[in-house]
Design a protein around this motif. Structure first.
Motif, PDB file in Angstrom:
ATOM      1  N   GLU A  97       0.835  -1.206   0.000  1.00 52.88           N
ATOM      2  CA  GLU A  97       0.000   0.000   0.000  1.00 52.88           C
ATOM      3  C   GLU A  97       0.869   1.256   0.000  1.00 52.88           C
ATOM      4  O   GLU A  97       0.577   2.235  -0.691  1.00 52.88           O
ATOM      5  N   TYR A 101       1.025   4.283  -2.745  1.00 51.21           N
ATOM      6  CA  TYR A 101       0.911   5.703  -2.399  1.00 51.21           C
ATOM      7  C   TYR A 101       2.104   6.502  -2.913  1.00 51.21           C
ATOM      8  O   TYR A 101       1.953   7.642  -3.359  1.00 51.21           O
ATOM      9  N   ASP A 102       3.301   5.925  -2.855  1.00 46.21           N
ATOM     10  CA  ASP A 102       4.482   6.606  -3.396  1.00 46.21           C
ATOM     11  C   ASP A 102       4.328   6.850  -4.900  1.00 46.21           C
ATOM     12  O   ASP A 102       4.685   7.920  -5.403  1.00 46.21           O
ATOM     13  N   GLN A 104       1.468   7.139  -6.496  1.00 37.83           N
ATOM     14  CA  GLN A 104       0.429   8.158  -6.653  1.00 37.83           C
ATOM     15  C   GLN A 104       1.010   9.555  -6.383  1.00 37.83           C
ATOM     16  O   GLN A 104       0.680  10.521  -7.087  1.00 37.83           O
TER      17      GLN A 104
END
Length: 182
Positions: A97, A101-102, A104
């Motif tokens: 996850e 996120y990185d 994104q």
């Protein structure tokens, strides 16, 4: 001592089975039943093991106790081991996850850099909002007909403003006519 019972222990039971057997004629009574006198320094020979020795049980009390303790240990450690496995799975999920996120964050930063470019902003304004620069020609399609004019102006549209209730009744009449035609 009573007849035929042989020697007895202090409990009253016969000392051995051999003592209660009848003695064959011509032999001395009990002579073969007494152990030989022990001589110092000389060993008495042990009897050879029988060919049909008594079979040992498959499970002894110690083996059953050992198996029970091992099972108890396994049951005691099963809960913490399961929690450890769940924790590892949770860490793996959180790491994946975090990687998403990185990615994104990197995509959003690239989008911010694109939006900081004035040429990109002008192109988006023309495409999405129909903005034109002075001197450009704007073509707007209204109800399937092309309406042309200078940038920022539209041709005159006749004012056919009717009260809302007249428009409502007109649309109901048109729907009724369209429904009857089917």
């Amino acid at each position: 001592m009573s007849v035929g019972t042989g020697r007895r222990r202090s409990t009253g039971r016969p000392l051995s089975h051999a003592a209660s057997r009848p003695v064959p004629a011509g032999t001395r009574s009990g002579a073969g039943n007494r152990p030989a006198a022990a001589r110092p320094g000389r060993r008495t020979p042990r009897p050879a093991p029988r060919a049909t020795a008594a079979r040992r049980p498959l499970f002894t009390g110690r083996a059953v106790l050992l198996v029970g303790l091992v099972l108890l240990l396994l049951l005691t450690l099963a809960g913490p081991f399961r929690q450890w496995l769940e924790g590892r799975a949770e860490l793996t999920r959180l790491a994946a996850e975090g990687t998403a996120y990185d990615q994104q964050i990197a995509d959003l930063q690239a989008q911010l850099e694109r939006q900081a470019d004035p040429a990109w902003t002008a192109r988006q304004a023309r495409e999405r909002l129909a903005y034109v620069l002075p001197g450009d020609r704007l073509v707007v399609v209204v109800d399937g007909e092309a309406a042309e004019g200078d940038a920022g102006t539209l041709p005159d549209v006749p004012d056919t403003a009717q009260p809302w209730y007249d428009e409502l009744l007109g649309s109901v009449a048109e729907a009724d006519d369209a429904g009857a035609g089917e």
